[in-house]
Motif scaffolding. Structure first.
Motif, short mmCIF file in Angstrom:
data_model
loop_
_atom_site.label_atom_id
_atom_site.label_comp_id
_atom_site.label_asym_id
_atom_site.label_seq_id
_atom_site.Cartn_x
_atom_site.Cartn_y
_atom_site.Cartn_z
N PHE A 1 0.81 -1.23 0.00
CA PHE A 1 0.00 0.00 0.00
C PHE A 1 0.83 1.27 0.00
O PHE A 1 0.33 2.34 -0.32
N LYS A 2 2.13 1.17 0.32
CA LYS A 2 2.96 2.38 0.34
C LYS A 2 2.96 3.10 -1.01
O LYS A 2 3.09 4.32 -1.07
N ASP B 1 8.45 -1.90 3.46
CA ASP B 1 7.69 -1.52 2.28
C ASP B 1 7.90 -0.07 1.85
O ASP B 1 7.80 0.25 0.67
N SER C 1 -2.03 -1.93 11.41
CA SER C 1 -1.34 -0.67 11.71
C SER C 1 0.04 -0.85 12.32
O SER C 1 0.30 -1.78 13.07
N GLY C 2 0.91 0.09 11.98
CA GLY C 2 2.26 0.14 12.52
C GLY C 2 2.58 1.56 12.94
O GLY C 2 2.41 1.95 14.08
N ASN C 3 3.02 2.35 11.97
CA ASN C 3 3.35 3.74 12.27
C ASN C 3 2.11 4.64 12.24
O ASN C 3 2.20 5.84 12.40
N PHE C 4 0.95 4.07 11.99
CA PHE C 4 -0.35 4.74 12.13
C PHE C 4 -0.65 5.76 11.04
O PHE C 4 -1.54 6.59 11.18
N GLY C 5 0.07 5.71 9.93
CA GLY C 5 -0.21 6.65 8.85
C GLY C 5 -1.51 6.33 8.14
O GLY C 5 -2.32 7.22 7.84
N ASN C 6 -1.71 5.06 7.86
CA ASN C 6 -2.91 4.61 7.18
C ASN C 6 -4.16 4.92 8.03
O ASN C 6 -5.14 5.49 7.55
N ALA D 1 5.96 -5.27 8.70
CA ALA D 1 5.71 -3.84 8.47
C ALA D 1 4.95 -3.22 9.64
O ALA D 1 4.76 -2.01 9.70
N HIS E 1 -0.27 -9.30 7.02
CA HIS E 1 -0.77 -8.03 7.58
C HIS E 1 -2.29 -7.94 7.44
O HIS E 1 -3.00 -7.60 8.39
N THR F 1 -3.16 -4.48 2.89
CA THR F 1 -2.02 -3.59 2.68
C THR F 1 -0.90 -4.18 1.84
O THR F 1 0.02 -3.45 1.45
N ALA F 2 -0.92 -5.49 1.58
CA ALA F 2 0.15 -6.06 0.75
C ALA F 2 -0.37 -7.25 -0.04
O ALA F 2 -1.29 -7.95 0.40
C1 LIG Z 1 3.48 0.07 6.23
C2 LIG Z 1 2.61 -1.11 6.29
C3 LIG Z 1 1.67 -1.26 7.31
C4 LIG Z 1 1.53 -0.27 8.44
O1 LIG Z 1 1.01 0.96 7.99
P1 LIG Z 1 1.14 2.25 8.90
O2 LIG Z 1 0.62 3.37 8.07
O3 LIG Z 1 2.59 2.42 9.21
O4 LIG Z 1 0.33 2.02 10.13
C5 LIG Z 1 0.85 -2.38 7.29
N1 LIG Z 1 0.98 -3.33 6.33
C6 LIG Z 1 1.88 -3.21 5.35
C7 LIG Z 1 1.99 -4.31 4.35
C8 LIG Z 1 2.72 -2.10 5.28
O5 LIG Z 1 3.62 -1.98 4.29
#
Ligand SMILES: *Cc1c(COP(=O)(O)O)cnc(C)c1O
Length: 483
Positions: free
Chosen positions: A107-108, A139, A260-265, A315, A391, A411-412
């Motif tokens: 998704f990046k 990613d 979620s990870g860095n919470f941008g999405n 991720a 993910h 997201t992937a």
């Molecule tokens: C970056 C990423 C996430 C996390 O997204 P954030 O915006 O950082 O919360 C989740 N899944 C995949 C596959 C990613 O590349």
């Protein structure tokens, strides 16, 4: 259109999107966020194409859209050149929103493709050299390198935690032979990589070196508002998609579940809800690094006794989830945000009050899955011929059928994490990326995208192993050699 999350230290804070892209760090080490949250009229947007919706959102946010044309053109390389995402109906209430139809299959690309196009245009327009510094959990790096490779006036350094990514993710970076890119494998985890770059950005000697050599610096991490703005659009588009297809009526609210990870999405969905899009809850799916789950459930953000765990959804292997700061700002104001963020820096923890937590829970709920649950979820869906990456599995596992129409943010693509999927299906755990890829492809008749397939015949020519102490010197050396 932007405002600082920790208040102002006297610098000029009256800036627009493009200045924030170039200077992502705000006063007191804070971030930039939206100054005014406009309210969207659904009638205005419900029939818009993806690109027209993007233009509309830029307009109502007061963001200069003069560079948007090239940015949107970047979506032409996606599977469907008119709409950079796709949907699959899983059942009457459940829809998969596939955000991985771009060149790196994660998704990046959704934000990085248009965002880097804007950066390149800015660099050309101002006739300056831009250096992008990116820490990646797997990613963001490939998406950055793909978006800027061989572009004039722009250089990228991507640092990833050595051993912390999948083979495909690593190869997507280390086989990139464009002269304007440098890939560093850090002995450390993702949080270390983020800190190294953050320190470098505030290092006086390093800044002087860049000034002397005419490099302006930027970052493509999701703290950069230039990425966030593109991550608002697809959440709104999903809502209008359900509306257009009569899956929901105009009075109905939807749930969105986001790995979620860095919470941008998730932050993009938060803005969408604040703008009046009918979102009931944004459900944050985490893996065993469940810091966001704990915070949303208890109001305590505490990383004192936590070590970052390696999971099969790398991720999301993050403890310092940077974009939460913007949520705190909008819910509690800049003074409180500054206080909480200073607590996090000093004590590695902060806690919000009961009433503050209640406010947070109007927007967010959370769910966590460990690796075994993730594997079981992948297997369960594979039995229905639906192949999901780990993910996405954390999000699907968070779903409860409560009658509310729900978007699962995928997201992937499966192809980035084939060994994990093979393992879930009971294949020998010694299976490598390439074997797993072909095994799944043939078993489920899934095509392998050419960008993934071609990785295995390329040379890993761009891969320098570094310790955090020598990153600055290695970067300087590289910049000397190319300028
Ligand atoms: C970056 C990423 C996430 C996390 O997204 P954030 O915006 O950082 O919360 C989740 N899944 C995949 C596959 C990613 O590349």
């Amino acid at each position: 259109m932007l405002i600082e999350t920790r208040g102002n230290d006297g610098r000029d804070a009256n800036i627009g999107l493009y200045e924030a892209i170039l200077k992502p760090v705000a006063s007191f080490n804070g971030l930039w966020s939206l100054k005014n949250i406009p309210q969207i009229s659904i009638d205005d947007i419900k029939d818009l194409s993806y690109n027209d919706l993007t233009k509309y959102i830029f307009k109502i946010l007061g963001a200069d859209s003069s560079l948007l044309c090239d940015a949107l053109f970047s979506y032409k390389t996606f599977d469907n050149p008119n709409t950079p995402l796709d949907f699959t109906k899983l059942d009457d209430n459940l829809f998969l929103q596939k955000l991985y139809t771009g060149p790196t299959r994660a998704f990046k690309d959704m934000a990085m493709q248009p965002f880097c196009r804007i950066l390149c245009d800015l660099a050309k327009k101002e006739d300056k050299k831009y250096l992008i510094l990116t820490a990646t959990s797997g990613d963001t790096g490939p998406a950055t390198l793909e978006a800027i490779k061989n572009q004039p006036n722009i250089y990228a350094i991507c640092m990833y935690p050595k051993g912390g990514t999948s083979d495909v993710q690593r190869l997507q970076m280390t086989t990139n032979n464009a002269k304007n890119t440098k890939v560093l494998a850090l002995n450390g985890d993702f949080d270390d990589a983020q800190s190294v770059l953050k320190n470098l950005l505030s290092d006086v000697d390093f800044r002087e070196f860049l000034d002397k050599n005419n490099f302006c610096i930027s970052a493509t991490n999701s703290v950069n508002f230039g990425r966030i703005i593109f991550q608002i659009i697809y959440h709104i588009y999903s809502y209008t998609y359900l509306l257009k297809h009569n899956i929901i009526n105009s009075a109905e609210s939807i749930n969105i579940i986001i790995p979620s990870g860095n919470f941008g999405n998730a932050l993009g969905a938060f803005y969408a809800k604040m703008m009046g899009i009918k979102i009931n809850k944004i459900i944050i799916a985490t893996n065993a690094n469940s810091i966001l789950f704990d915070f949303i459930k208890t109001g305590k953000y505490d990383i004192r006794n936590r070590r970052l765990l390696k999971t099969n959804s790398p991720a999301m292997d993050i403890l310092k989830s940077s974009n939460m700061e913007r949520v705190l700002f909008h819910l509690y104001g800049y003074e409180r945000t500054k206080e909480l963020m200073e607590n996090l820096d000093r004590d590695k923890s902060y806690e919000i009050s009961k009433s503050e937590l209640a406010k947070l829970n109007l927007y967010f709920d959370a769910h966590k899955s460990d690796d075994n649950i993730t594997l079981a979820t992948i297997k369960e869906y594979a039995q229905k011929d639906i192949i999901i990456d780990p993910h996405t599995a954390t999000a699907l596992n968070a779903y409860k059928n409560d009658g509310i129409k729900t978007i699962i943010v995928s997201t992937a693509e499966w192809s980035k994490f084939a060994p994990t999927i093979a393992k879930a299906l009971g294949l020998d755990s010694a299976c490598n990326d390439k074997d797993a890829l072909y095994y799944i492809s043939s078993k489920f008749s899934l095509p392998i995208h050419k960008n993934i397939e071609s990785l295995f015949s390329k040379d890993e020519c761009n891969n320098t192993i570094v310790d955090s102490s020598n990153v600055g010197n290695i970067i300087k050396e590289w910049l000397r050699s190319i300028s």
